[in-house]
Design an enzyme around this catalytic site. Structure first.
Site, mmCIF file in Angstrom:
data_model
loop_
_atom_site.group_PDB
_atom_site.id
_atom_site.type_symbol
_atom_site.label_atom_id
_atom_site.label_comp_id
_atom_site.label_asym_id
_atom_site.label_seq_id
_atom_site.Cartn_x
_atom_site.Cartn_y
_atom_site.Cartn_z
ATOM 1 N N CYS A 127 17.766 62.028 51.476
ATOM 2 C CA CYS A 127 16.484 62.235 52.155
ATOM 3 C C CYS A 127 16.204 63.736 52.108
ATOM 4 C CB CYS A 127 16.573 61.759 53.602
ATOM 5 S SG CYS A 127 17.791 62.694 54.531
ATOM 6 N N HIS A 173 28.024 62.934 54.438
ATOM 7 C CA HIS A 173 29.065 61.899 54.424
ATOM 8 C C HIS A 173 29.272 61.429 52.994
ATOM 9 C CE1 HIS A 173 29.498 61.601 58.673
ATOM 10 N NE2 HIS A 173 28.236 61.371 58.857
ATOM 11 N N GLU A 203 25.394 63.714 65.002
ATOM 12 C CA GLU A 203 23.988 63.967 65.399
ATOM 13 C C GLU A 203 23.805 63.653 66.882
ATOM 14 O OE1 GLU A 203 20.797 61.861 63.249
ATOM 15 O OE2 GLU A 203 19.687 61.960 65.125
ATOM 16 N N THR A 214 18.150 59.620 64.665
ATOM 17 C CA THR A 214 17.107 59.532 63.624
ATOM 18 C C THR A 214 17.289 58.354 62.674
ATOM 19 O OG1 THR A 214 18.396 61.053 62.283
ATOM 20 C CG2 THR A 214 16.577 62.001 63.540
ATOM 21 N N CYS A 231 13.441 58.904 62.120
ATOM 22 C CA CYS A 231 12.610 59.679 61.195
ATOM 23 C C CYS A 231 11.949 58.773 60.164
ATOM 24 C CB CYS A 231 13.405 60.799 60.556
ATOM 25 S SG CYS A 231 14.162 60.349 59.035
ATOM 26 N N ASN A 236 23.746 55.682 58.589
ATOM 27 C CA ASN A 236 22.495 55.099 58.097
ATOM 28 C C ASN A 236 22.765 54.069 57.001
ATOM 29 O OD1 ASN A 236 21.372 56.316 55.340
ATOM 30 N ND2 ASN A 236 22.571 57.896 56.322
ATOM 31 N N SER A 270 22.933 59.960 52.160
ATOM 32 C CA SER A 270 23.883 60.945 51.642
ATOM 33 C C SER A 270 24.494 60.505 50.306
ATOM 34 C CB SER A 270 24.976 61.197 52.685
ATOM 35 O OG SER A 270 25.396 59.997 53.254
HETATM 36 FE FE1 F3S Z 1 17.264 62.798 56.671
HETATM 37 FE FE2 F3S Z 1 16.371 64.402 58.474
HETATM 38 FE FE3 F3S Z 1 15.693 61.912 58.488
HETATM 39 S S1 F3S Z 1 18.387 64.413 57.627
HETATM 40 S S2 F3S Z 1 17.397 60.821 57.616
HETATM 41 S S3 F3S Z 1 15.141 63.389 56.936
HETATM 42 S S4 F3S Z 1 16.250 63.147 60.205
#
Ligand code: F3S
Length: 284
Positions: free
Chosen positions: A12, A43, A130, A168, A196, A226, A268
């Site tokens: 991301c 990660h 986080e 997020t 996010c 995630n 990641s």
């Molecule tokens: Fe990436 Fe920032 Fe969203 S690290 S997952 S764009 S909060």
């Protein structure tokens, strides 16, 4: 094999920016200062190993950070608590702050809301860096809720007002559900959806692809929260979902010939790993 690869798969914006920043620091390090990252920058073992080979040292705890008296410290996209910033300042270290702006926004919200005397609820994984960073800014009058059970068991002083934020990368439907559970308890709440956009898009696209394919492959580090969420979402839609870290984990024996296969990846996961998996599945 017909393959559909998610457009939102992989790095991301926040992770990309943080990783690039470490490489930039290495390149511009004319004074040959020692470069540290406060926690692994992402990660992903392969990227972290490459940086280690280039001389970057990972600091794993505040105690380790306290022992550093010179050099450059890079804060990763997950962000960190106020304590770490104080140590960096006290020890005269050079700070490179790559906290993702979306995470920084949560730090600001919880600080403001804490100052108004509100109790802060963070919906997320309590051991994730986080969430630990957000909790650091939220102070002691805060609670982390990770499960449905946590939400049902949540109880504080009835007169206390509550502000709820989210990690997020949390699953949006679960966030909404936990907020509803807390709301039913009759508290005065202000829930801010801080998941996010990159996560919203990635999860929605993964759900959509998984609902249409015969098999789904989710690529990401085993500690990547995630990616775990993506796996959960895909598994719900497609029972034939596989969670792999690299091409070595890929076992295609369970996938029938001529299947329609979907691929997505966590924030990641580097592109070369996604491409390698893609090429292998296509040629199977
Ligand atoms: Fe990436 Fe920032 Fe969203 S690290 S997952 S764009 S909060």
């Amino acid at each position: 094999m017909k393959v559909k690869i998610a457009e939102s798969a992989g790095f991301c914006f926040g992770v990309k920016r943080a990783v690039e920043s470490v490489y930039k620091e290495i390149e511009n390090n004319n004074e040959k200062k020692q470069i540290y990252t406060y926690g692994p920058i992402i990660h992903n073992e392969e990227v972290v190993k490459d940086l280690k080979d280039k001389g970057v040292i990972v600091l794993d705890s505040l105690e380790e950070l306290k022992n550093v008296t010179s050099g450059i410290v890079i804060i990763r996209s997950h962000g960190t608590s106020e304590d770490a910033y104080n140590v960096i300042k006290e020890n005269n270290l050079t700070l490179v702050d790559e906290t993702c702006p979306f995470v920084k926004k949560i730090h600001n919200i919880v600080q403001e809301e804490k100052n108004k005397g509100r109790h802060i609820v963070i919906i997320g994984n309590p051991v994730h860096p986080e969430v630990q960073g957000i909790k650091g800014w939220a102070g002691s009058d805060s609670t982390v809720i990770e499960t449905e059970e946590d939400a049902y068991n949540f109880k504080i002083d009835d007169n206390k007002k509550i502000t709820i934020v989210s990690q997020t990368t949390f699953n949006y439907n679960k966030f909404k559900y936990f907020v509803e559970i807390i709301e039913k308890k009759g508290y005065d709440i202000n829930a801010v959806d801080t998941i996010c956009n990159a996560t919203h898009e990635r999860q929605a696209e993964a759900r959509n692809i998984a609902s249409k394919v015969d098999a789904m492959i989710v690529i990401g580090g085993k500690h990547s929260s995630n990616t775990q969420k993506l796996y959960e979402i895909c598994k719900k839609e497609c029972n034939n979902t596989y969670y792999i870290q690299t091409i070595d984990d890929l076992d295609l024996s369970n996938i029938k010939e001529n299947s329609y296969v979907g691929i997505t990846a966590g924030a990641s996961t580097p592109n070369n790993i996604i491409e390698e998996v893609h090429a292998n599945v296509r040629e199977f």
